[in-house]
Enzyme design. Structure first.
Site, PDB file in Angstrom:
ATOM      1  N   ASP A  38       0.245 -58.272  -8.532  1.00 32.01           N
ATOM      2  CA  ASP A  38       0.665 -57.911  -9.881  1.00 32.01           C
ATOM      3  C   ASP A  38       1.309 -56.523  -9.801  1.00 32.01           C
ATOM      4  O   ASP A  38       2.476 -56.400  -9.446  1.00 32.01           O
ATOM      5  CB  ASP A  38      -0.592 -57.976 -10.755  1.00 32.01           C
ATOM      6  CG  ASP A  38      -0.318 -57.821 -12.230  1.00 32.01           C
ATOM      7  OD1 ASP A  38       0.752 -58.217 -12.679  1.00 32.01           O
ATOM      8  OD2 ASP A  38      -1.195 -57.298 -12.938  1.00 32.01           O
TER       9      ASP A  38
ATOM     10  N   LYS B 242       4.071 -61.637  -8.902  1.00 37.08           N
ATOM     11  CA  LYS B 242       4.696 -61.328 -10.196  1.00 37.08           C
ATOM     12  C   LYS B 242       5.506 -60.044 -10.027  1.00 37.08           C
ATOM     13  O   LYS B 242       5.050 -58.959 -10.399  1.00 37.08           O
ATOM     14  CB  LYS B 242       3.608 -61.103 -11.266  1.00 37.08           C
ATOM     15  CG  LYS B 242       2.861 -62.350 -11.658  1.00 37.08           C
ATOM     16  CD  LYS B 242       2.190 -62.222 -13.027  1.00 37.08           C
ATOM     17  CE  LYS B 242       0.908 -61.459 -12.974  1.00 37.08           C
ATOM     18  NZ  LYS B 242       0.109 -61.601 -14.231  1.00 37.08           N
TER      19      LYS B 242
ATOM     20  N   PHE C 131       0.147 -64.199 -17.787  1.00 30.51           N
ATOM     21  CA  PHE C 131      -1.204 -64.198 -17.233  1.00 30.51           C
ATOM     22  C   PHE C 131      -1.591 -65.616 -16.854  1.00 30.51           C
ATOM     23  O   PHE C 131      -1.598 -66.512 -17.693  1.00 30.51           O
ATOM     24  CB  PHE C 131      -2.209 -63.598 -18.223  1.00 30.51           C
ATOM     25  CG  PHE C 131      -3.508 -63.284 -17.547  1.00 30.51           C
ATOM     26  CD1 PHE C 131      -3.665 -62.120 -16.805  1.00 30.51           C
ATOM     27  CD2 PHE C 131      -4.571 -64.179 -17.604  1.00 30.51           C
ATOM     28  CE1 PHE C 131      -4.850 -61.849 -16.133  1.00 30.51           C
ATOM     29  CE2 PHE C 131      -5.767 -63.914 -16.945  1.00 30.51           C
ATOM     30  CZ  PHE C 131      -5.901 -62.745 -16.212  1.00 30.51           C
TER      31      PHE C 131
ATOM     32  N   ARG D  49     -11.532 -70.451 -12.584  1.00 23.49           N
ATOM     33  CA  ARG D  49     -11.242 -70.432 -11.142  1.00 23.49           C
ATOM     34  C   ARG D  49     -11.243 -71.841 -10.555  1.00 23.49           C
ATOM     35  O   ARG D  49     -10.612 -72.099  -9.537  1.00 23.49           O
ATOM     36  CB  ARG D  49     -12.310 -69.613 -10.389  1.00 23.49           C
ATOM     37  CG  ARG D  49     -12.333 -68.132 -10.720  1.00 23.49           C
ATOM     38  CD  ARG D  49     -13.223 -67.413  -9.715  1.00 23.49           C
ATOM     39  NE  ARG D  49     -13.635 -66.092 -10.148  1.00 23.49           N
ATOM     40  CZ  ARG D  49     -12.924 -64.974  -9.991  1.00 23.49           C
ATOM     41  NH1 ARG D  49     -11.746 -65.031  -9.411  1.00 23.49           N
ATOM     42  NH2 ARG D  49     -13.397 -63.818 -10.403  1.00 23.49           N
TER      43      ARG D  49
HETATM   44  P1  IMP Z   1      -2.711 -55.630  -8.726  1.00 20.50           P
HETATM   45  O1  IMP Z   1      -3.574 -54.578  -8.092  1.00 20.50           O
HETATM   46  O2  IMP Z   1      -2.215 -55.194 -10.072  1.00 20.50           O
HETATM   47  O3  IMP Z   1      -1.609 -56.139  -7.837  1.00 20.50           O
HETATM   48  O4  IMP Z   1      -3.664 -56.808  -9.140  1.00 20.50           O
HETATM   49  C1  IMP Z   1      -4.122 -57.761  -8.320  1.00 20.50           C
HETATM   50  C2  IMP Z   1      -5.358 -58.387  -8.921  1.00 20.50           C
HETATM   51  O5  IMP Z   1      -5.309 -58.446 -10.350  1.00 20.50           O
HETATM   52  C3  IMP Z   1      -5.468 -59.806  -8.447  1.00 20.50           C
HETATM   53  O6  IMP Z   1      -6.180 -59.900  -7.240  1.00 20.50           O
HETATM   54  C4  IMP Z   1      -6.164 -60.482  -9.611  1.00 20.50           C
HETATM   55  O7  IMP Z   1      -7.564 -60.366  -9.474  1.00 20.50           O
HETATM   56  C5  IMP Z   1      -5.744 -59.698 -10.831  1.00 20.50           C
HETATM   57  N1  IMP Z   1      -4.630 -60.359 -11.545  1.00 20.50           N
HETATM   58  C6  IMP Z   1      -3.370 -59.902 -11.695  1.00 20.50           C
HETATM   59  N2  IMP Z   1      -2.600 -60.736 -12.413  1.00 20.50           N
HETATM   60  C7  IMP Z   1      -3.399 -61.785 -12.719  1.00 20.50           C
HETATM   61  C8  IMP Z   1      -3.174 -63.025 -13.458  1.00 20.50           C
HETATM   62  O8  IMP Z   1      -2.075 -63.340 -13.952  1.00 20.50           O
HETATM   63  N3  IMP Z   1      -4.251 -63.823 -13.557  1.00 20.50           N
HETATM   64  C9  IMP Z   1      -5.470 -63.552 -13.021  1.00 20.50           C
HETATM   65  N4  IMP Z   1      -5.716 -62.426 -12.329  1.00 20.50           N
HETATM   66  C10 IMP Z   1      -4.689 -61.549 -12.180  1.00 20.50           C
HETATM   67 MG    MG Z   2      -9.679 -61.162 -11.194  1.00 21.36          MG
END
Ligand code: IMP
Ligand code: MG
Length: 188
Positions: A110, A138, A159, A172
């Site tokens: 993300d 994403k 999301f 999940r």
């Molecule tokens: P980042 O550190 O922002 O890249 O986030 C990664 C983590 O955020 C992932 O391992 C997920 O646990 C959570 N996450 C980010 N986007 C989503 C989504 O669309 N659905 C569910 N979990 C998400």
């Molecule tokens: Mg999560």
């Protein structure tokens, strides 16, 4: 009355079971090809909890020896928006990674904070190589530039839940990846 109805809370299916299967096979073939000639051991690091189904399916399609370990990290923030801080809740059982080619297996990228923090951590343990694998990316949401070596699907900024991905720890167990209806988190 149940608070969640996991099938009815899905606005639309974004990645079907068949599409997941073919992405898993493609990524496993790439990992096999890239590590077939290495003298090091291939270490798959499953990032708990979301990557459990992906790691489980992926390892079965990898055609060279590999070993498995787990990490659990948490990012702070609201349930649908992550922040920059990442904390290691459960660490690898290996102190040093000199003899390993590490492939980090993530469910979704993300903002990029989780993976960029993990990368620093793994490199500080002298991993021979570290590659990043994510089933879903994403890119529109990226705050930190991370190079994804193996990617299943790129999706728009929505999301998503299912196949390991959660909202409030639920969903999940859906076998596909879908977009969660906004009212589920807006009406909370
Ligand atoms: P980042 O550190 O922002 O890249 O986030 C990664 C983590 O955020 C992932 O391992 C997920 O646990 C959570 N996450 C980010 N986007 C989503 C989504 O669309 N659905 C569910 N979990 C998400
Ligand atoms: Mg999560």
């Amino acid at each position: 009355m149940a608070k969640y109805n996991i099938e009815q809370d899905v606005k639309k299916v974004l990645i079907t079971e068949e599409q997941i299967k073919s992405a898993v096979k493609r990524i496993a073939d790439e990992i096999t090809r890239d590590h077939a000639d290495s003298d090091r051991e291939l270490l798959l690091v499953c990032i708990l909890k979301g990557s459990l189904p992906f790691t489980s399916d992926l390892m079965k399609e990898i055609r060279i020896p590999c070993i498995l370990d787990f990490m659990k990290v948490s990012s702070y923030g609201s349930e649908t928006i992550s922040t920059g801080q990442v904390k290691i809740k459960y660490d690898l059982s290996y102190e040093t990674l000199e003899n390993y080619d590490v492939v980090v297996v993530e469910d979704i990228i993300d903002t990029g904070h989780t993976l960029s923090n993990l990368l620093v951590h793994l490199k500080s343990r002298n991993a021979h190589s570290v590659k990043l694998c994510a089933l879903v990316d994403k890119p529109d949401r990226r705050q930190i530039d991370v190079k994804v070596d193996y990617c299943g699907y790129t999706i728009p900024d929505e999301f998503v839940i299912g196949y390991g991905l959660d909202y409030d720890e639920k969903y999940r167990n859906l076998p596909y990846i879908g977009v969660l209806k906004e009212e589920v988190y807006l009406n909370k």
